[in-house]
Scaffold this active site. Structure first.
Site, PDB file in Angstrom:
ATOM      1  N   GLU A   1      -7.501   4.420   7.446  1.00 32.92           N
ATOM      2  CA  GLU A   1      -7.307   5.841   7.147  1.00 32.92           C
ATOM      3  C   GLU A   1      -8.519   6.406   6.416  1.00 32.92           C
ATOM      4  O   GLU A   1      -8.857   7.584   6.563  1.00 32.92           O
ATOM      5  CB  GLU A   1      -6.018   6.031   6.331  1.00 32.92           C
ATOM      6  CG  GLU A   1      -4.791   5.886   7.218  1.00 32.92           C
ATOM      7  CD  GLU A   1      -3.537   5.415   6.503  1.00 32.92           C
ATOM      8  OE1 GLU A   1      -3.473   5.462   5.261  1.00 32.92           O
ATOM      9  OE2 GLU A   1      -2.604   4.973   7.213  1.00 32.92           O
TER      10      GLU A   1
ATOM     11  N   ASN B   1       0.857  -1.186   0.000  1.00 32.43           N
ATOM     12  CA  ASN B   1       0.000   0.000   0.000  1.00 32.43           C
ATOM     13  C   ASN B   1       0.895   1.239   0.000  1.00 32.43           C
ATOM     14  O   ASN B   1       1.423   1.613   1.040  1.00 32.43           O
ATOM     15  CB  ASN B   1      -0.899  -0.055   1.248  1.00 32.43           C
ATOM     16  CG  ASN B   1      -1.791   1.166   1.377  1.00 32.43           C
ATOM     17  OD1 ASN B   1      -1.847   1.994   0.467  1.00 32.43           O
ATOM     18  ND2 ASN B   1      -2.483   1.288   2.502  1.00 32.43           N
TER      19      ASN B   1
ATOM     20  N   GLY C   1       1.723   2.295  10.892  1.00 30.24           N
ATOM     21  CA  GLY C   1       2.675   3.399  10.815  1.00 30.24           C
ATOM     22  C   GLY C   1       3.296   3.803  12.133  1.00 30.24           C
ATOM     23  O   GLY C   1       3.894   4.873  12.230  1.00 30.24           O
TER      24      GLY C   1
ATOM     25  N   HIS D   1      -9.810   0.738   4.365  1.00 28.60           N
ATOM     26  CA  HIS D   1      -8.591   0.997   5.142  1.00 28.60           C
ATOM     27  C   HIS D   1      -8.933   1.947   6.290  1.00 28.60           C
ATOM     28  O   HIS D   1      -9.764   2.846   6.131  1.00 28.60           O
ATOM     29  CB  HIS D   1      -7.513   1.605   4.239  1.00 28.60           C
ATOM     30  CG  HIS D   1      -6.181   1.666   4.909  1.00 28.60           C
ATOM     31  ND1 HIS D   1      -5.867   2.641   5.830  1.00 28.60           N
ATOM     32  CD2 HIS D   1      -5.110   0.851   4.844  1.00 28.60           C
ATOM     33  CE1 HIS D   1      -4.644   2.421   6.283  1.00 28.60           C
ATOM     34  NE2 HIS D   1      -4.163   1.341   5.701  1.00 28.60           N
TER      35      HIS D   1
ATOM     36  N   LYS E   1      -0.011   4.211  -0.437  1.00 34.90           N
ATOM     37  CA  LYS E   1      -0.750   5.380   0.083  1.00 34.90           C
ATOM     38  C   LYS E   1      -0.533   6.586  -0.847  1.00 34.90           C
ATOM     39  O   LYS E   1      -0.373   6.402  -2.048  1.00 34.90           O
ATOM     40  CB  LYS E   1      -0.344   5.665   1.531  1.00 34.90           C
ATOM     41  CG  LYS E   1      -0.475   4.410   2.383  1.00 34.90           C
ATOM     42  CD  LYS E   1      -0.382   4.652   3.871  1.00 34.90           C
ATOM     43  CE  LYS E   1      -0.511   3.317   4.596  1.00 34.90           C
ATOM     44  NZ  LYS E   1      -0.528   3.465   6.048  1.00 34.90           N
TER      45      LYS E   1
ATOM     46  N   SER F   1       2.767  -2.020  10.568  1.00 32.67           N
ATOM     47  CA  SER F   1       4.192  -2.020  10.912  1.00 32.67           C
ATOM     48  C   SER F   1       4.907  -3.336  10.579  1.00 32.67           C
ATOM     49  O   SER F   1       5.764  -3.787  11.340  1.00 32.67           O
ATOM     50  CB  SER F   1       4.396  -1.639  12.379  1.00 32.67           C
ATOM     51  OG  SER F   1       3.961  -0.313  12.604  1.00 32.67           O
TER      52      SER F   1
ATOM     53  N   GLU G   1      -5.785  -5.387  10.382  1.00 33.70           N
ATOM     54  CA  GLU G   1      -4.864  -4.272  10.638  1.00 33.70           C
ATOM     55  C   GLU G   1      -5.265  -3.555  11.922  1.00 33.70           C
ATOM     56  O   GLU G   1      -6.158  -2.694  11.892  1.00 33.70           O
ATOM     57  CB  GLU G   1      -4.923  -3.267   9.481  1.00 33.70           C
ATOM     58  CG  GLU G   1      -4.433  -3.807   8.158  1.00 33.70           C
ATOM     59  CD  GLU G   1      -3.815  -2.696   7.296  1.00 33.70           C
ATOM     60  OE1 GLU G   1      -2.675  -2.871   6.878  1.00 33.70           O
ATOM     61  OE2 GLU G   1      -4.459  -1.666   7.087  1.00 33.70           O
TER      62      GLU G   1
HETATM   63  P1  PGA Z   1       2.312   0.390   7.795  1.00 33.30           P
HETATM   64  O1  PGA Z   1       0.883   0.570   7.072  1.00 33.30           O
HETATM   65  O2  PGA Z   1       2.921  -0.870   7.218  1.00 33.30           O
HETATM   66  O3  PGA Z   1       3.067   1.611   7.441  1.00 33.30           O
HETATM   67  O4  PGA Z   1       2.046   0.255   9.254  1.00 33.30           O
HETATM   68  C1  PGA Z   1       0.067  -0.535   6.824  1.00 33.30           C
HETATM   69  C2  PGA Z   1      -1.197  -0.090   6.159  1.00 33.30           C
HETATM   70  O5  PGA Z   1      -1.636   1.051   6.415  1.00 33.30           O
HETATM   71  O6  PGA Z   1      -1.797  -0.836   5.386  1.00 33.30           O
END
Ligand code: PGA
Length: 230
Positions: free
Chosen positions: A92, A6, A163, A90, A8, A194, A157
């Protein structure tokens, strides 16, 4: 394993070409690999990946096929340009774009109908875990966000792990993915939050984990080379 990257809202054209080229040349072919760049980069990355067997994914889609939805992208449009997967729900987007479980399900149903494989994200907030609500939250999201039948993948997740450099223990991941599998035995479950080159091996060994959804580390070719070939 299914490994989804991803990206983003990162990368300009030149960065995307470089990153995708490195990924293409370092990919062993052992896993199913899906790159999910932002919409404007899909065609560019598709060109780089031609002939590699690496798949493309969108990061979101609308639930309608077409029409007066300014700024939106339909699942049919993604399918039409050679995209096979789409991330839906997701955290976010749930937090920043008010995406509810019901909307997530609607989008997932539309994506499946268009011939895409949705990667549907579920996971608890840090506060919810602290208060012992993880199981209830996950069960609620399973009931409300997921479509009937199959044709999709679930990404577990934990929101507090995204993150942050924090991850649940292997036991905690196994507990939640086990719960998901109890309810949806035929569906593949990925872990996201992460994931790095240093923890991917351990997480890959957890039963019921069929792959990863990787954010930050998917933009770092050094780290991602190890993750994608785990
Ligand atoms: P990250 O993000 O690996 O940076 O924690 C994972 C995600 O948002 O799918």
């Amino acid at each position: 394993m299914l490994i989804a990257a991803n990206w983003k809202m990162n990368c300009l054209k030149a960065d995307a070409i470089l990153l995708a080229s490195h990924i293409k040349s370092g990919f062993s072919g052992k896993n199913t690999l899906v790159l999910c760049p932002s919409f404007p980069l899909l065609a560019v990355v598709s060109g780089v990946l031609a002939g590699s067997g690496i798949k493309l994914g969108g990061q979101n889609c609308h639930f309608e096929e077409k029409g007066a939805f300014t700024g939106e992208v339909s699942p049919e449009m993604l399918k039409d340009i050679g995209v096979d997967y789409v991330i839906i729900g997701h955290s976010e987007r749930r937090a920043g774009n008010n995406e509810t479980d019901e909307l997530v399900r609607k989008k997932a149903v539309a994506a499946i109908k268009a011939g895409l494989k949705p990667i549907i994200c579920i996971g608890e907030l840090g506060e919810e875990r602290k208060n012992g609500k993880t199981q209830n939250i996950i069960l609620g999201q399973i009931e409300k966000s997921l479509p009937e039948g199959s044709g999709y993948v679930i990404a577990y997740e934990p929101v507090w792990a995204i993150g942050t450099g924090l991850t649940p223990t292997s036991e905690e991941i196994a507990e939640v993915t086990g719960l998901i599998k109890q309810k949806k035995p035929q569906i593949e479950v990925l872990y996201g939050g992460s994931v790095t080159d240093s923890n991917c091996m351990e997480i890959s060994k957890i039963s019921n984990v069929s792959g990863f959804l990787v954010g930050g580390a998917s933009l770092d070719i050094g780290k991602f080379s190890k993750i994608m070939n785990v």
